[in-house]
Design an enzyme around this catalytic site. Structure first.
Site, PDB file in Angstrom:
ATOM      1  N   GLU A   1       0.826  -1.204   0.000  1.00 39.81           N
ATOM      2  CA  GLU A   1       0.000   0.000   0.000  1.00 39.81           C
ATOM      3  C   GLU A   1       0.860   1.254   0.000  1.00 39.81           C
ATOM      4  O   GLU A   1       1.964   1.272   0.542  1.00 39.81           O
ATOM      5  CB  GLU A   1      -0.927  -0.012   1.222  1.00 39.81           C
ATOM      6  CG  GLU A   1      -2.046  -1.022   1.054  1.00 39.81           C
ATOM      7  CD  GLU A   1      -2.975  -1.115   2.252  1.00 39.81           C
ATOM      8  OE1 GLU A   1      -4.177  -1.252   2.040  1.00 39.81           O
ATOM      9  OE2 GLU A   1      -2.497  -1.059   3.397  1.00 39.81           O
TER      10      GLU A   1
ATOM     11  N   GLY B   1       6.566  -1.857   6.340  1.00 41.11           N
ATOM     12  CA  GLY B   1       7.938  -2.339   6.440  1.00 41.11           C
ATOM     13  C   GLY B   1       8.872  -1.465   7.250  1.00 41.11           C
ATOM     14  O   GLY B   1       8.552  -0.336   7.603  1.00 41.11           O
ATOM     15  N   GLU B   2      10.035  -2.031   7.569  1.00 42.83           N
ATOM     16  CA  GLU B   2      11.077  -1.310   8.287  1.00 42.83           C
ATOM     17  C   GLU B   2      12.187  -0.975   7.272  1.00 42.83           C
ATOM     18  O   GLU B   2      12.918  -1.857   6.825  1.00 42.83           O
ATOM     19  CB  GLU B   2      11.612  -2.201   9.432  1.00 42.83           C
ATOM     20  CG  GLU B   2      12.901  -1.731  10.075  1.00 42.83           C
ATOM     21  CD  GLU B   2      12.919  -0.261  10.505  1.00 42.83           C
ATOM     22  OE1 GLU B   2      11.947   0.209  11.115  1.00 42.83           O
ATOM     23  OE2 GLU B   2      13.923   0.418  10.204  1.00 42.83           O
TER      24      GLU B   2
ATOM     25  N   CYS C   1       0.762  -1.761  15.636  1.00 35.73           N
ATOM     26  CA  CYS C   1       0.796  -1.520  14.196  1.00 35.73           C
ATOM     27  C   CYS C   1       0.230  -2.712  13.419  1.00 35.73           C
ATOM     28  O   CYS C   1       0.655  -3.852  13.606  1.00 35.73           O
ATOM     29  CB  CYS C   1       2.234  -1.244  13.766  1.00 35.73           C
ATOM     30  SG  CYS C   1       2.415  -0.981  11.993  1.00 35.73           S
TER      31      CYS C   1
ATOM     32  N   LEU D   1       9.797   6.291  18.759  1.00 32.21           N
ATOM     33  CA  LEU D   1      10.192   6.089  20.156  1.00 32.21           C
ATOM     34  C   LEU D   1       9.024   5.471  20.946  1.00 32.21           C
ATOM     35  O   LEU D   1       9.145   4.375  21.476  1.00 32.21           O
ATOM     36  CB  LEU D   1      10.612   7.433  20.761  1.00 32.21           C
ATOM     37  CG  LEU D   1      11.170   7.382  22.174  1.00 32.21           C
ATOM     38  CD1 LEU D   1      12.513   6.670  22.213  1.00 32.21           C
ATOM     39  CD2 LEU D   1      11.305   8.783  22.775  1.00 32.21           C
TER      40      LEU D   1
ATOM     41  N   ASN E   1      -3.534   5.635  16.299  1.00 28.52           N
ATOM     42  CA  ASN E   1      -4.666   5.215  15.478  1.00 28.52           C
ATOM     43  C   ASN E   1      -5.143   3.890  16.002  1.00 28.52           C
ATOM     44  O   ASN E   1      -4.358   2.959  16.165  1.00 28.52           O
ATOM     45  CB  ASN E   1      -4.244   5.081  14.024  1.00 28.52           C
ATOM     46  CG  ASN E   1      -3.923   6.434  13.451  1.00 28.52           C
ATOM     47  OD1 ASN E   1      -4.743   7.334  13.494  1.00 28.52           O
ATOM     48  ND2 ASN E   1      -2.706   6.596  12.969  1.00 28.52           N
TER      49      ASN E   1
ATOM     50  N   CYS F   1       5.563  -4.598  16.059  1.00 30.03           N
ATOM     51  CA  CYS F   1       5.135  -3.622  17.065  1.00 30.03           C
ATOM     52  C   CYS F   1       3.652  -3.889  17.329  1.00 30.03           C
ATOM     53  O   CYS F   1       2.880  -4.065  16.384  1.00 30.03           O
ATOM     54  CB  CYS F   1       5.315  -2.190  16.552  1.00 30.03           C
ATOM     55  SG  CYS F   1       7.029  -1.787  16.165  1.00 30.03           S
TER      56      CYS F   1
END
Ligand code: SAH
Length: 341
Positions: A90, A162-163, A122, A218, A293, A119
């Protein structure tokens, strides 16, 4: 086959040399693709039939397939793209109000199919990880949206799925292509990479002399709490993260953004504020407070965002509250699943 969208300007010129074509042809090709937003050699009217044929034999222009798009009430648009192997990613287009006589179009792009970081707040991390995106899959998100929306993107945030630092080399190469004057020509300070806090890569980027904007997620300045929501904190706890951030600032003389998603009753208490203030102490940072969110995990938005921002400012730490966009279509931070509901 040579993947044109995955090439730096030097590589594109080398490729034209290899096929025994003059360098100005490489520039013309770049102009067609990035300037005039064409996606096939056939559309390039100042290229001879022979040249088009030659280009087709040796190269291709990668194209994403648009599956669906959704428009939010606030004008934010989310695109679901299919990759060649059928995987889905996306991309989110955020249109800002005119600022100082300038329209700002930000594109939030993905760097991986899924995410390994897990996480807890997320949605991307909840659906697992498939693979890294290639350079052209990253760049094509921008060229595709520019073409179909008929607009110029002038801000890029690597904050999609993604990271980015787990796909470090491809991301850095994509940044060079995005920034290249002859290509997408987006100013380097208008490109932001966001990481959940991979310490070695933060240091590596500091040494790169690339000058992009770095944002670090953070979300808590307390090791126990941060580990509870971000498993990466067990590997790189706050002390190490702070050291890497300090190193980055010292090396680049650039401010870092710290993202702090506020969760009701979790990281919005007085002691959380104290720890956040102490973490920021001595660092040249800008704290970006994000009202969390709400995803399926049941975290609730905190009402303390304004209080946190004011307290940071009082201590001379820059802070702002991020205007959330696109949450009604699951296009806001942490809501990208690559499923196109
Ligand atoms: N992996 C990178 C970039 C992607 S996420 C990173 O972690 O930074 C982009 C931002 O959205 C990060 O700051 C992330 O922590 C934040 N985010 C994730 N889920 C969120 C949620 N539910 N609400 C608000 N922000 C969220």
């Amino acid at each position: 086959m040579n993947d044109i969208l995955g090439m730096t300007v030097e590589e594109l010129e080398a490729f034209f040399k290899e096929i025994e074509e003059p360098r100005y042809r490489a520039e013309q090709l770049a102009q067609w693709i990035y300037g005039k937003r064409m996606r096939s050699f056939d559309e390039m009217t100042n290229f001879s039939k022979k040249l088009k044929q030659k280009l087709k034999e040796h190269s291709y222009i990668y194209t994403l397939k648009l599956r669906t798009s959704q428009l939010s009430k606030d004008g934010t648009k989310k695109f679901l793209f299919a990759l060649e192997d059928g995987e889905l990613i996306e991309t989110v287009l955020i249109k800002h109000q005119k600022e100082a006589d300038e329209i700002r179009n930000t594109l939030c792009i993905s760097t991986q199919v899924g995410c390994q970081m897990a996480c807890s707040f997320c949605a991307t991390g909840q659906s697992g990880f498939e693979r890294n995106l290639t350079v052209s899959e990253i760049v094509a998100q921008i060229t595709h949206v520019q073409r179909i929306e008929k607009l110029k993107i002038n801000n890029i945030v690597f904050m999609g799925m993604g990271e980015p630092f787990l796909n470090y080399d491809n991301v850095i190469k994509a940044v060079k292509i995005i920034n290249e004057k002859k290509f997408l020509n987006i100013g380097i300070r208008r490109i932001t990479i966001s990481t959940c806090g991979l310490v070695p890569e933060i240091k590596k980027l500091a040494d790169e002399q690339l000058d992009v904007v770095l944002a670090v997620s953070l979300h808590s300045a307390d090791n126990e709490k941060r580990s509870a929501i971000m498993p990466i904190n067990k590997k790189y706890p706050l002390e190490k993260l702070k050291e890497a951030i300090a190193y980055y600032i010292e090396k680049t003389n650039r401010r870092i953004s710290l993202e702090y998603a506020m969760i009701k009753g979790f990281n919005d208490r007085p002691e959380d504020l104290r720890k956040l203030l102490s973490f920021c102490g001595g660092l040249m940072v800008h704290v970006n407070i994000i009202p969390i969110n709400e995803t399926e995990q049941g975290f609730k938005k905190s009402e303390k965002a304004a209080h946190f921002a004011a307290s940071l400012k009082k201590k001379n730490i820059e802070a702002s509250i991020r205007q959330e966009k696109g949450s009604d279509i699951d296009a806001a931070c942490g809501q990208l699943k690559g499923k196109g509901r």
